[in-house]
Design a protein around this motif. Structure first.
Motif, PDB file in Angstrom:
ATOM      1  N   ALA A  76     -62.329  53.703  23.331  1.00  0.00           N
ATOM      2  CA  ALA A  76     -61.204  52.889  22.865  1.00  0.00           C
ATOM      3  C   ALA A  76     -61.370  52.570  21.384  1.00  0.00           C
ATOM      4  N   GLY A 119     -60.530  55.592  19.366  1.00  0.00           N
ATOM      5  CA  GLY A 119     -59.078  55.766  19.304  1.00  0.00           C
ATOM      6  C   GLY A 119     -58.422  54.843  18.294  1.00  0.00           C
ATOM      7  N   ALA A 136     -56.466  55.991  14.935  1.00  0.00           N
ATOM      8  CA  ALA A 136     -55.085  55.579  14.663  1.00  0.00           C
ATOM      9  C   ALA A 136     -54.966  54.920  13.290  1.00  0.00           C
ATOM     10  N   THR A 193     -48.706  47.620  15.819  1.00  0.00           N
ATOM     11  CA  THR A 193     -49.407  47.232  17.040  1.00  0.00           C
ATOM     12  C   THR A 193     -49.327  48.299  18.120  1.00  0.00           C
ATOM     13  N   ARG A 194     -48.147  48.870  18.307  1.00  0.00           N
ATOM     14  CA  ARG A 194     -47.948  49.813  19.408  1.00  0.00           C
ATOM     15  C   ARG A 194     -48.862  51.040  19.333  1.00  0.00           C
ATOM     16  N   PRO A 195     -48.933  51.744  18.201  1.00  0.00           N
ATOM     17  CA  PRO A 195     -49.836  52.912  18.178  1.00  0.00           C
ATOM     18  C   PRO A 195     -51.311  52.546  18.373  1.00  0.00           C
ATOM     19  N   LEU A 203     -52.450  50.004  20.205  1.00  0.00           N
ATOM     20  CA  LEU A 203     -52.636  49.725  21.626  1.00  0.00           C
ATOM     21  C   LEU A 203     -52.607  51.007  22.463  1.00  0.00           C
ATOM     22  N   ILE A 204     -51.755  51.945  22.087  1.00  0.00           N
ATOM     23  CA  ILE A 204     -51.699  53.222  22.806  1.00  0.00           C
ATOM     24  C   ILE A 204     -53.019  53.971  22.643  1.00  0.00           C
ATOM     25  N   ALA A 205     -53.552  53.993  21.424  1.00  0.00           N
ATOM     26  CA  ALA A 205     -54.821  54.676  21.183  1.00  0.00           C
ATOM     27  C   ALA A 205     -55.944  54.013  21.968  1.00  0.00           C
ATOM     28  N   GLY A 217     -55.598  52.272  24.748  1.00  0.00           N
ATOM     29  CA  GLY A 217     -55.344  52.544  26.165  1.00  0.00           C
ATOM     30  C   GLY A 217     -55.760  53.947  26.572  1.00  0.00           C
ATOM     31  N   VAL A 218     -55.447  54.914  25.732  1.00  0.00           N
ATOM     32  CA  VAL A 218     -55.846  56.295  26.026  1.00  0.00           C
ATOM     33  C   VAL A 218     -57.368  56.403  26.057  1.00  0.00           C
TER      34      VAL A 218
END
Length: 58
Positions: free
Chosen positions: A15, A18, A22, A30-32, A34-36, A38-39
C-alpha cells in the motif's frame, strides 16, 4: 494467524509503494491515492495468502 502477521507487513508495504508511486506520477488528489493504497492492500492479501500457504507446506 500466520496470514494475518504476513499481511501486516506485506499489505502495508505494498500500500505504501502504491501511494508513493501515485504521488511520483503527479496524482495529488485523494481518490487516486486511496485507489493506489487499496490496490496495494488487495495485492497484500493475495500475496500473504500465497506466502503463508507455501510456508505451511514446507
Amino acid at each position: 494467524m500466520l496470514r494475518l502477521i504476513l499481511f501486516l507487513f506485506i499489505g502495508s508495504t505494498l500500500a505504501g509503494i502504491g501511494v508513493v508511486a501515485a504521488l511520483t506520477m503527479g496524482f495529488y488528489e485523494t481518490r487516486p491515492i486511496l485507489i493506489a493504497a487499496g490496490v496495494g492492500a488487495v495485492l497484500g492479501v493475495v500475496i500473504s495468502w500465497l506466502v503463508a500457504s507455501r510456508l505451511q507446506e514446507a
